[in-house]
Design a protein around this motif. Structure first.
Motif, mmCIF file in Angstrom:
data_model
loop_
_atom_site.group_PDB
_atom_site.id
_atom_site.type_symbol
_atom_site.label_atom_id
_atom_site.label_comp_id
_atom_site.label_asym_id
_atom_site.label_seq_id
_atom_site.Cartn_x
_atom_site.Cartn_y
_atom_site.Cartn_z
ATOM 1 N N GLY A 1 21.701 -0.152 5.357
ATOM 2 C CA GLY A 1 21.122 -0.612 6.606
ATOM 3 C C GLY A 1 20.863 0.519 7.580
ATOM 4 N N ILE A 2 20.664 0.142 8.853
ATOM 5 C CA ILE A 2 20.358 1.116 9.901
ATOM 6 C C ILE A 2 21.179 0.820 11.142
ATOM 7 C CG2 ILE A 2 17.988 1.529 9.084
ATOM 8 C CD1 ILE A 2 17.085 -0.305 11.474
ATOM 9 N N ASP A 3 21.420 1.856 11.941
ATOM 10 C CA ASP A 3 21.994 1.685 13.265
ATOM 11 C C ASP A 3 20.861 1.437 14.261
ATOM 12 O OD1 ASP A 3 24.453 2.269 12.174
ATOM 13 O OD2 ASP A 3 24.463 4.351 12.856
ATOM 14 N N LYS A 4 21.093 0.550 15.221
ATOM 15 C CA LYS A 4 20.094 0.327 16.254
ATOM 16 C C LYS A 4 20.778 -0.007 17.572
ATOM 17 C CE LYS A 4 17.920 -3.520 16.878
ATOM 18 N NZ LYS A 4 17.053 -4.719 16.795
ATOM 19 N N VAL A 5 20.062 0.246 18.653
ATOM 20 C CA VAL A 5 20.548 -0.129 19.978
ATOM 21 C C VAL A 5 20.223 -1.601 20.204
ATOM 22 C CG1 VAL A 5 20.370 0.284 22.465
ATOM 23 C CG2 VAL A 5 20.184 2.198 20.859
ATOM 24 N N GLY B 1 26.395 -3.543 31.441
ATOM 25 C CA GLY B 1 25.549 -2.498 31.995
ATOM 26 C C GLY B 1 25.320 -1.306 31.095
ATOM 27 N N GLU B 2 25.806 -1.363 29.857
ATOM 28 C CA GLU B 2 25.702 -0.212 28.951
ATOM 29 C C GLU B 2 24.924 -0.573 27.691
ATOM 30 O OE1 GLU B 2 29.715 2.335 29.463
ATOM 31 O OE2 GLU B 2 30.004 0.377 28.522
ATOM 32 N N ASP B 3 24.235 0.417 27.136
ATOM 33 C CA ASP B 3 23.625 0.259 25.819
ATOM 34 C C ASP B 3 24.723 0.249 24.765
ATOM 35 O OD1 ASP B 3 20.965 0.177 26.649
ATOM 36 O OD2 ASP B 3 20.762 2.365 26.596
ATOM 37 N N ARG B 4 24.616 -0.658 23.819
ATOM 38 C CA ARG B 4 25.581 -0.722 22.718
ATOM 39 C C ARG B 4 24.831 -0.763 21.396
ATOM 40 N NH1 ARG B 4 30.810 -2.209 24.477
ATOM 41 N NH2 ARG B 4 31.412 -1.759 22.327
ATOM 42 N N MET B 5 25.501 -0.283 20.357
ATOM 43 C CA MET B 5 24.888 -0.136 19.037
ATOM 44 C C MET B 5 25.374 -1.225 18.080
ATOM 45 S SD MET B 5 23.002 2.678 19.137
ATOM 46 C CE MET B 5 22.843 3.099 17.384
ATOM 47 N N THR B 6 24.572 -1.454 17.061
ATOM 48 C CA THR B 6 24.987 -2.317 15.961
ATOM 49 C C THR B 6 24.426 -1.763 14.666
ATOM 50 O OG1 THR B 6 25.191 -4.631 15.254
ATOM 51 C CG2 THR B 6 23.009 -3.901 15.977
ATOM 52 N N TYR B 7 25.063 -2.105 13.562
ATOM 53 C CA TYR B 7 24.560 -1.764 12.229
ATOM 54 C C TYR B 7 23.903 -3.011 11.662
ATOM 55 C CZ TYR B 7 24.615 -0.514 7.234
ATOM 56 O OH TYR B 7 24.254 -0.259 5.928
ATOM 57 N N ARG B 8 22.629 -2.891 11.289
ATOM 58 C CA ARG B 8 21.876 -4.026 10.770
ATOM 59 C C ARG B 8 21.553 -3.808 9.296
ATOM 60 N NH1 ARG B 8 18.750 -7.256 14.217
ATOM 61 N NH2 ARG B 8 17.970 -8.098 12.251
ATOM 62 N N THR B 9 21.757 -4.848 8.507
ATOM 63 C CA THR B 9 21.479 -4.768 7.076
ATOM 64 C C THR B 9 21.033 -6.138 6.575
ATOM 65 O OG1 THR B 9 22.403 -4.101 4.914
ATOM 66 C CG2 THR B 9 23.902 -5.199 6.447
ATOM 67 N N GLY B 10 20.298 -6.156 5.467
ATOM 68 C CA GLY B 10 19.855 -7.415 4.886
ATOM 69 C C GLY B 10 18.357 -7.638 5.045
ATOM 70 N N PRO B 11 17.820 -8.611 4.317
ATOM 71 C CA PRO B 11 16.375 -8.892 4.344
ATOM 72 C C PRO B 11 15.912 -9.441 5.686
ATOM 73 C CG PRO B 11 17.539 -10.556 3.048
ATOM 74 C CD PRO B 11 18.534 -9.478 3.364
ATOM 75 N N LYS B 12 14.871 -8.842 6.248
ATOM 76 C CA LYS B 12 14.396 -9.212 7.581
ATOM 77 C C LYS B 12 13.712 -10.571 7.618
ATOM 78 C CE LYS B 12 14.123 -6.879 10.773
ATOM 79 N NZ LYS B 12 14.626 -6.110 11.909
ATOM 80 N N ASP B 13 13.415 -11.141 6.446
ATOM 81 C CA ASP B 13 12.769 -12.454 6.444
ATOM 82 C C ASP B 13 13.779 -13.599 6.344
ATOM 83 O OD1 ASP B 13 13.515 -11.908 3.851
ATOM 84 O OD2 ASP B 13 11.672 -12.674 2.946
ATOM 85 N N SER B 14 15.071 -13.283 6.229
ATOM 86 C CA SER B 14 16.082 -14.340 6.168
ATOM 87 C C SER B 14 16.262 -14.971 7.543
ATOM 88 C CB SER B 14 17.422 -13.790 5.687
ATOM 89 O OG SER B 14 18.407 -14.809 5.718
ATOM 90 N N LYS B 15 16.422 -16.274 7.559
ATOM 91 C CA LYS B 15 16.678 -16.985 8.810
ATOM 92 C C LYS B 15 18.171 -17.235 9.026
ATOM 93 C CE LYS B 15 12.194 -19.293 9.024
ATOM 94 N NZ LYS B 15 11.734 -18.415 10.124
ATOM 95 N N ARG B 16 18.985 -16.762 8.087
ATOM 96 C CA ARG B 16 20.430 -16.962 8.181
ATOM 97 C C ARG B 16 21.080 -15.675 8.675
ATOM 98 N NH1 ARG B 16 21.524 -19.124 2.151
ATOM 99 N NH2 ARG B 16 20.807 -16.990 1.819
#
Length: 260
Positions: free
Chosen positions: A21-25, A32-47
């Motif tokens: 996956g990727i890290d994103k803001v 009041g602060e920007d926070r990060m998350t790690y996103r992974t998995g198929p972008k067309d999933s609704k779950r």
């Protein structure tokens, strides 16, 4: 609430994994602060699944667990927020229970550390990318955080739980708004009373529990090494159980919505 002995004393491993996956803001600021998350998995999933790592933060086996979960049972969009703004717990603190609890009180408190708002921001990010159903899966301490999120009056989560859960008691789950899936190792207390305690809530999907008697605390997270064949097979089984359960609660919710 206190961590169990295995959580306090077992060090992380030197496992390896190439992240998928990727890290994103996150688009929504938290306190009041920007926070990060790690996103992974198929972008067309609704779950959608929110992941909560263990006290060692991001670790190769934690990444592997969530990367594999994202691709299981038809796929999920999975978001694992950076819960700790500071570095995660130092292995040098292992064995020092007061120091570990102090770290979590300062940096990992559900309300005071704004983890509640961080989880909501991660949900909204998934929603913006098309997710219509949400579960939350944590590891170790992260399972406790997941259950707190699923106990909010406005919780969107259809399922909550995790592998090798810490601090899971009848008291901890008394306000949960969705069914639980708890996969214990040999080192955790008996989870059956916890599962039994929510049955009166009569959720549309029954809560689930399994104990992996041949696994140690943390095998799906920072203390796991899936180059070990036995841990790898148990890890894959855990991934499949979580994926099947999250897919099931999403399908039941969708069917119920279609009838209305």
């Amino acid at each position: 609430m206190t961590l169990n002995d295995a959580c306090c004393n077992t060090p992380p491993t030197d496992a390896e994994w190439v992240n998928k996956g990727i890290d994103k803001v996150l688009p929504t600021k938290v306190n009041g602060e920007d926070r990060m998350t790690y996103r992974t998995g198929p972008k067309d999933s609704k779950r959608g699944i929110i992941g909560v790592y263990d006290i060692f933060g991001f670790h190769p086996t934690s990444y592997q667990f969530f990367d594999r979960l994202a691709l299981a049972n038809g796929g999920f969009q999975v978001s694992i927020p950076f819960m700790f703004k500071q570095n995660s717990i130092a292995p040098s603190l292992l064995g020092d229970r007061p120091a570990l609890m102090e770290f979590l009180a300062q940096h990992g408190h559900y309300k005071n550390s704004h983890l509640d708002a961080l989880i909501r921001a991660a949900v909204e990010d998934l929603r913006a990318d098309g997710c219509t159903s949400f579960s939350i899966i944590g590891q170790c301490w992260g399972t406790y955080i997941a259950v707190q999120a699923a106990s909010e009056e406005d919780s969107v989560f259809l399922a909550a739980g995790g592998p090798h859960p810490s601090m899971m008691t009848v008291e901890a789950v008394k306000d949960v708004k969705c069914p639980l899936i708890l996969l214990a190792s040999k080192d955790e207390a008996d989870m059956v009373p916890v599962i039994e305690s929510v049955k009166h809530k009569k959720f549309t999907v029954e809560s689930f529990h399994k104990r992996f008697e041949n696994m140690h605390h943390g095998w799906c997270g920072g203390r796991g090494d899936w180059s070990n064949p036995e841990q790898f097979q148990a890890g894959l089984e855990a991934v499949e159980l979580f994926a099947e359960y999250c897919a099931k609660v999403a399908a039941v919710a969708e069917n119920n919505n279609n009838r209305q």
